[in-house]
Scaffold this active site. Structure first.
Site, short mmCIF file in Angstrom:
data_model
loop_
_atom_site.label_atom_id
_atom_site.label_comp_id
_atom_site.label_asym_id
_atom_site.label_seq_id
_atom_site.Cartn_x
_atom_site.Cartn_y
_atom_site.Cartn_z
N PRO A 52 -14.49 -14.71 -2.72
CA PRO A 52 -13.04 -14.50 -2.68
C PRO A 52 -12.59 -13.22 -3.37
CG PRO A 52 -13.58 -16.25 -4.22
CD PRO A 52 -14.83 -15.91 -3.48
N ASN A 53 -11.61 -12.61 -2.74
CA ASN A 53 -10.89 -11.43 -3.23
C ASN A 53 -11.70 -10.14 -3.17
OD1 ASN A 53 -8.48 -12.88 -3.85
ND2 ASN A 53 -9.55 -13.70 -5.62
N ARG B 135 -7.25 -3.72 -5.47
CA ARG B 135 -6.93 -4.67 -6.54
C ARG B 135 -7.55 -4.21 -7.85
NH1 ARG B 135 -10.48 -9.57 -7.64
NH2 ARG B 135 -9.34 -10.67 -9.24
N TYR C 28 -12.27 -3.03 -11.18
CA TYR C 28 -13.27 -3.18 -10.12
C TYR C 28 -13.66 -1.87 -9.45
CZ TYR C 28 -12.18 -8.09 -10.72
OH TYR C 28 -12.01 -9.34 -11.26
N ASN D 248 -22.34 -12.18 -4.55
CA ASN D 248 -21.23 -11.99 -5.47
C ASN D 248 -20.23 -13.07 -5.08
OD1 ASN D 248 -19.00 -11.30 -6.94
ND2 ASN D 248 -19.16 -9.11 -6.56
N ALA E 150 -14.93 -15.61 -8.16
CA ALA E 150 -14.51 -16.69 -9.06
C ALA E 150 -15.29 -17.98 -8.84
CB ALA E 150 -13.01 -16.94 -8.90
N GLU F 238 -27.73 -12.97 -8.30
CA GLU F 238 -26.29 -13.02 -8.52
C GLU F 238 -25.81 -11.63 -8.90
OE1 GLU F 238 -23.37 -14.91 -11.92
OE2 GLU F 238 -25.13 -16.09 -11.34
N HIS G 23 -22.42 -9.00 -9.93
CA HIS G 23 -21.03 -8.80 -10.35
C HIS G 23 -20.80 -7.31 -10.58
CE1 HIS G 23 -20.38 -13.06 -10.85
NE2 HIS G 23 -21.55 -13.11 -11.47
N ARG H 53 -15.51 -9.84 -20.57
CA ARG H 53 -14.21 -10.22 -20.03
C ARG H 53 -13.77 -11.56 -20.60
NH1 ARG H 53 -13.84 -9.31 -13.90
NH2 ARG H 53 -11.66 -9.45 -14.45
N ARG I 204 -15.17 -16.45 -17.77
CA ARG I 204 -16.11 -15.74 -16.90
C ARG I 204 -17.52 -15.68 -17.49
NH1 ARG I 204 -12.90 -13.21 -12.95
NH2 ARG I 204 -10.80 -12.75 -13.67
#
Length: 151
Positions: free
Chosen positions: A12-13, A20, A25, A76, A79, A100, A102, A109, A113
């Site tokens: 998501p996102n 964003r 990011y 990735n 969330a 994984e 990121h 952060r 998270r």
């Protein structure tokens, strides 16, 4: 070149990259990240199947699909990394090398998270290198696929 592609799955996102929170990011769009991933993978003799969804169910279905159609998975999960037991279980069931990914260093952060529910189901976690995190994950998968290591 491996007969099966590496699946690069985005949650998501991530479709909002470049728009964003650029200070967090980065400025690259997801399409630009995809282009970089394809070029890097090709240099390593790998093909890439690159996908993005805002739906947890789609990610799970793609992981299931990867079991037969992919040589490995870079994910990735956004969330969902911090909330989804279902993604953890799907990655375990896939029985494929998996990494994984990121963009940010999640450990610098917010506290929520810091915990990944999918980390125990993958070979390794790469975070904090911006878009290069994807390239590092593809390099790691290339090594894992070549050595035939599973999770």
């Amino acid at each position: 070149m491996s007969s099966k592609p590496v699946f690069v799955l985005n949650g998501p996102n991530l479709n909002m990259l470049g728009q964003r929170e650029r200070e967090v990011y980065g400025a690259l769009t997801l399409a630009e990240v995809e282009t970089r991933c394809r070029a890097h993978a090709a240099a390593l003799g790998l093909a890439v199947d690159f996908r993005q969804t805002n739906s947890e169910g789609d990610l799970i279905s793609w992981i299931h699909e990867a079991r037969d159609k992919a040589s490995g998975i870079a994910i990735n999960a956004g969330a969902y990394t911090h909330t989804s037991v279902a993604l953890h279980d799907a990655l375990k069931a896939a029985e494929l090398p998996a990494v994984e990914v990121h963009l940010t260093n999640v450990h610098k952060r917010e506290a929520f998270r810091h915990k990944s529910l999918i980390a125990p189901a993958v070979n390794g976690v790469i975070c904090g290198f911006g878009a290069d995190s994807y390239l590092l994950a593809i390099s790691a998968l290339s090594s894992l696929v070549t050595s035939n290591k599973k999770v």
